[in-house]
Design a protein around this motif. Structure first.
Motif, PDB file in Angstrom:
ATOM      1  N   CYS A  50       0.815  -1.227   0.000  1.00 29.96           N
ATOM      2  CA  CYS A  50       0.000   0.000   0.000  1.00 29.96           C
ATOM      3  C   CYS A  50       0.843   1.270   0.000  1.00 29.96           C
ATOM      4  CB  CYS A  50      -0.880  -0.005   1.246  1.00 29.96           C
ATOM      5  SG  CYS A  50       0.132   0.121   2.747  1.00 29.96           S
ATOM      6  N   THR A  51       2.159   1.126  -0.262  1.00 32.71           N
ATOM      7  CA  THR A  51       3.064   2.284  -0.166  1.00 32.71           C
ATOM      8  C   THR A  51       2.715   3.360  -1.193  1.00 32.71           C
ATOM      9  OG1 THR A  51       4.827   0.800   0.546  1.00 32.71           O
ATOM     10  CG2 THR A  51       5.495   2.990  -0.230  1.00 32.71           C
ATOM     11  N   ILE A  52       2.588   4.587  -0.712  1.00 34.66           N
ATOM     12  CA  ILE A  52       2.416   5.756  -1.583  1.00 34.66           C
ATOM     13  C   ILE A  52       3.372   6.841  -1.082  1.00 34.66           C
ATOM     14  CG2 ILE A  52      -0.026   5.227  -2.032  1.00 34.66           C
ATOM     15  CD1 ILE A  52      -0.691   7.606  -0.117  1.00 34.66           C
ATOM     16  N   LEU A  53       3.392   7.963  -1.781  1.00 37.00           N
ATOM     17  CA  LEU A  53       4.203   9.093  -1.321  1.00 37.00           C
ATOM     18  C   LEU A  53       3.286  10.159  -0.737  1.00 37.00           C
ATOM     19  CD1 LEU A  53       6.597   9.418  -4.383  1.00 37.00           C
ATOM     20  CD2 LEU A  53       7.103   8.322  -2.200  1.00 37.00           C
ATOM     21  N   MET A  54       3.657  10.669   0.414  1.00 32.89           N
ATOM     22  CA  MET A  54       2.949  11.818   0.982  1.00 32.89           C
ATOM     23  C   MET A  54       3.989  12.917   1.187  1.00 32.89           C
ATOM     24  SD  MET A  54       0.292  12.171   4.123  1.00 32.89           S
ATOM     25  CE  MET A  54       1.316  12.406   5.549  1.00 32.89           C
ATOM     26  N   ASP A  55       3.769  14.039   0.538  1.00 32.98           N
ATOM     27  CA  ASP A  55       4.740  15.137   0.556  1.00 32.98           C
ATOM     28  C   ASP A  55       6.135  14.614   0.193  1.00 32.98           C
ATOM     29  OD1 ASP A  55       2.620  16.760   1.339  1.00 32.98           O
ATOM     30  OD2 ASP A  55       3.023  16.425   3.464  1.00 32.98           O
ATOM     31  N   GLY A  56       6.170  13.694  -0.750  1.00 38.74           N
ATOM     32  CA  GLY A  56       7.439  13.208  -1.296  1.00 38.74           C
ATOM     33  C   GLY A  56       8.081  12.066  -0.552  1.00 38.74           C
ATOM     34  N   ARG A  57       7.539  11.649   0.580  1.00 37.70           N
ATOM     35  CA  ARG A  57       8.145  10.552   1.334  1.00 37.70           C
ATOM     36  C   ARG A  57       7.173   9.367   1.402  1.00 37.70           C
ATOM     37  NH1 ARG A  57      13.145  11.914   0.759  1.00 37.70           N
ATOM     38  NH2 ARG A  57      13.605  10.055   1.973  1.00 37.70           N
ATOM     39  N   THR A  58       7.734   8.169   1.436  1.00 35.84           N
ATOM     40  CA  THR A  58       6.865   6.991   1.445  1.00 35.84           C
ATOM     41  C   THR A  58       6.100   6.864   2.770  1.00 35.84           C
ATOM     42  OG1 THR A  58       8.780   5.692   2.130  1.00 35.84           O
ATOM     43  CG2 THR A  58       8.163   5.572  -0.190  1.00 35.84           C
ATOM     44  N   VAL A  59       4.853   6.472   2.636  1.00 34.00           N
ATOM     45  CA  VAL A  59       4.039   6.128   3.811  1.00 34.00           C
ATOM     46  C   VAL A  59       3.257   4.859   3.470  1.00 34.00           C
ATOM     47  CG1 VAL A  59       3.740   8.501   4.653  1.00 34.00           C
ATOM     48  CG2 VAL A  59       2.059   7.554   3.063  1.00 34.00           C
ATOM     49  N   ARG A  60       2.862   4.164   4.510  1.00 31.87           N
ATOM     50  CA  ARG A  60       2.012   2.982   4.330  1.00 31.87           C
ATOM     51  C   ARG A  60       0.575   3.447   4.490  1.00 31.87           C
ATOM     52  NH1 ARG A  60       5.599  -2.069   5.282  1.00 31.87           N
ATOM     53  NH2 ARG A  60       7.127  -1.067   3.989  1.00 31.87           N
ATOM     54  N   SER A  61      -0.125   3.429   3.399  1.00 29.66           N
ATOM     55  CA  SER A  61      -1.456   4.035   3.439  1.00 29.66           C
ATOM     56  C   SER A  61      -2.469   3.185   4.202  1.00 29.66           C
ATOM     57  CB  SER A  61      -1.953   4.354   2.030  1.00 29.66           C
ATOM     58  OG  SER A  61      -1.964   3.209   1.216  1.00 29.66           O
ATOM     59  N   CYS A  62      -2.091   1.942   4.569  1.00 29.87           N
ATOM     60  CA  CYS A  62      -2.996   1.147   5.415  1.00 29.87           C
ATOM     61  C   CYS A  62      -2.852   1.524   6.882  1.00 29.87           C
ATOM     62  CB  CYS A  62      -2.736  -0.349   5.243  1.00 29.87           C
ATOM     63  SG  CYS A  62      -1.210  -0.937   6.009  1.00 29.87           S
ATOM     64  N   LEU A  63      -1.763   2.218   7.200  1.00 32.57           N
ATOM     65  CA  LEU A  63      -1.534   2.582   8.605  1.00 32.57           C
ATOM     66  C   LEU A  63      -1.964   4.007   8.899  1.00 32.57           C
ATOM     67  CD1 LEU A  63       1.973   1.075   9.506  1.00 32.57           C
ATOM     68  CD2 LEU A  63      -0.305   0.163   9.967  1.00 32.57           C
ATOM     69  N   MET A  64      -2.450   4.707   7.879  1.00 34.81           N
ATOM     70  CA  MET A  64      -2.905   6.085   8.079  1.00 34.81           C
ATOM     71  C   MET A  64      -4.405   6.160   7.909  1.00 34.81           C
ATOM     72  SD  MET A  64      -0.306   8.545   6.080  1.00 34.81           S
ATOM     73  CE  MET A  64      -1.367   9.909   6.542  1.00 34.81           C
ATOM     74  N   LEU A  65      -4.986   7.102   8.578  1.00 37.67           N
ATOM     75  CA  LEU A  65      -6.402   7.375   8.368  1.00 37.67           C
ATOM     76  C   LEU A  65      -6.537   8.405   7.251  1.00 37.67           C
ATOM     77  CD1 LEU A  65      -7.449   7.619  12.097  1.00 37.67           C
ATOM     78  CD2 LEU A  65      -7.877   5.706  10.529  1.00 37.67           C
ATOM     79  N   ALA A  66      -7.620   8.307   6.524  1.00 39.95           N
ATOM     80  CA  ALA A  66      -7.836   9.258   5.431  1.00 39.95           C
ATOM     81  C   ALA A  66      -7.826  10.696   5.949  1.00 39.95           C
ATOM     82  CB  ALA A  66      -9.168   8.948   4.738  1.00 39.95           C
ATOM     83  N   VAL A  67      -8.393  10.913   7.113  1.00 42.45           N
ATOM     84  CA  VAL A  67      -8.463  12.287   7.639  1.00 42.45           C
ATOM     85  C   VAL A  67      -7.066  12.858   7.907  1.00 42.45           C
ATOM     86  CG1 VAL A  67     -10.791  12.144   8.612  1.00 42.45           C
ATOM     87  CG2 VAL A  67      -8.830  11.401   9.984  1.00 42.45           C
ATOM     88  N   GLN A  68      -6.084  11.997   8.131  1.00 40.43           N
ATOM     89  CA  GLN A  68      -4.718  12.485   8.376  1.00 40.43           C
ATOM     90  C   GLN A  68      -4.058  13.008   7.105  1.00 40.43           C
ATOM     91  OE1 GLN A  68      -3.499   8.662  10.311  1.00 40.43           O
ATOM     92  NE2 GLN A  68      -2.601  10.019  11.835  1.00 40.43           N
ATOM     93  N   ALA A  69      -4.625  12.663   5.951  1.00 35.93           N
ATOM     94  CA  ALA A  69      -4.038  13.114   4.681  1.00 35.93           C
ATOM     95  C   ALA A  69      -4.577  14.468   4.241  1.00 35.93           C
ATOM     96  CB  ALA A  69      -4.314  12.080   3.587  1.00 35.93           C
TER      97      ALA A  69
END
Ligand code: FES
Ligand code: FES
Length: 161
Positions: A50-69
């Motif tokens: 589920c790895t994506i980039l957030m502000d240019g750095r990798t994050v695991r999008s299964c470990l984040m809540l949508a509201v945090q994005a």
């Protein structure tokens, strides 16, 4: 709980959607925004699919809540290359060097490699293996992935101005 409106930029475009506060970012991307290129494997931060980039750095999008994005800049595998255009050099390299079989893990690998090559345009095998150690592939045995990353680095350096 009541859904909340969420505004994010994904692959350079603004998206608006709504999600309950408990919804994970990967589910929001896939189910609310229709960006199904990001895969869900383990759902607890282990496999890297589920790895994506957030502000240019990798994050695991299964470990984040949508509201945090909310308010952040996201990049998913759909943003690597235009749908009808040439492949991104990293995609080209994975295709050329057979860095995938079933392809389930591939979007996560591609985004991890994108970050790696920005940090280090000519990574050693040791660095490649270390930086990819959080992405699990059950098909390839990793050797072709390492070769694909080396080739991607070569293609990227050649394309640099
Ligand atoms: S699905 Fe997120 S790390 Fe496995
Ligand atoms: S290509 Fe099948 S899990 Fe990696």
């Amino acid at each position: 709980m009541a859904p909340r409106e969420i505004v994010v930029r994904v692959n350079g475009e603004e998206y608006r959607g709504s999600a309950e506060p408990r919804v994970t970012l990967v589910d929001f991307l896939r189910d609310e925004l229709g960006l199904t290129g990001t895969h869900v494997g383990c759902e607890h931060g282990v496999c890297g699919a589920c790895t994506i980039l957030m502000d240019g750095r990798t994050v695991r999008s299964c470990l984040m809540l949508a509201v945090q994005a909310e308010g952040h800049e996201l990049r998913t595998v759909e943003g690597l290359a235009p749908a009808d255009g040439p492949l991104h050099p990293i995609q080209e390299a994975f295709s050329e060097k057979h860095g995938l079989q079933c392809g389930f893990c591939t979007p996560g690998f591609l985004m991890t490699v994108e970050e790696l090559l920005r940090d280090d345009p000519d990574p050693s095998e040791e660095t490649i293996r270390s930086r990819l150690s959080g992405n699990i592939c059950r098909c390839t045995g990793y050797q072709n992935i390492v070769e694909a990353v080396r080739y991607a680095a070569e293609l990227t350096r050649e394309a640099a101005p």
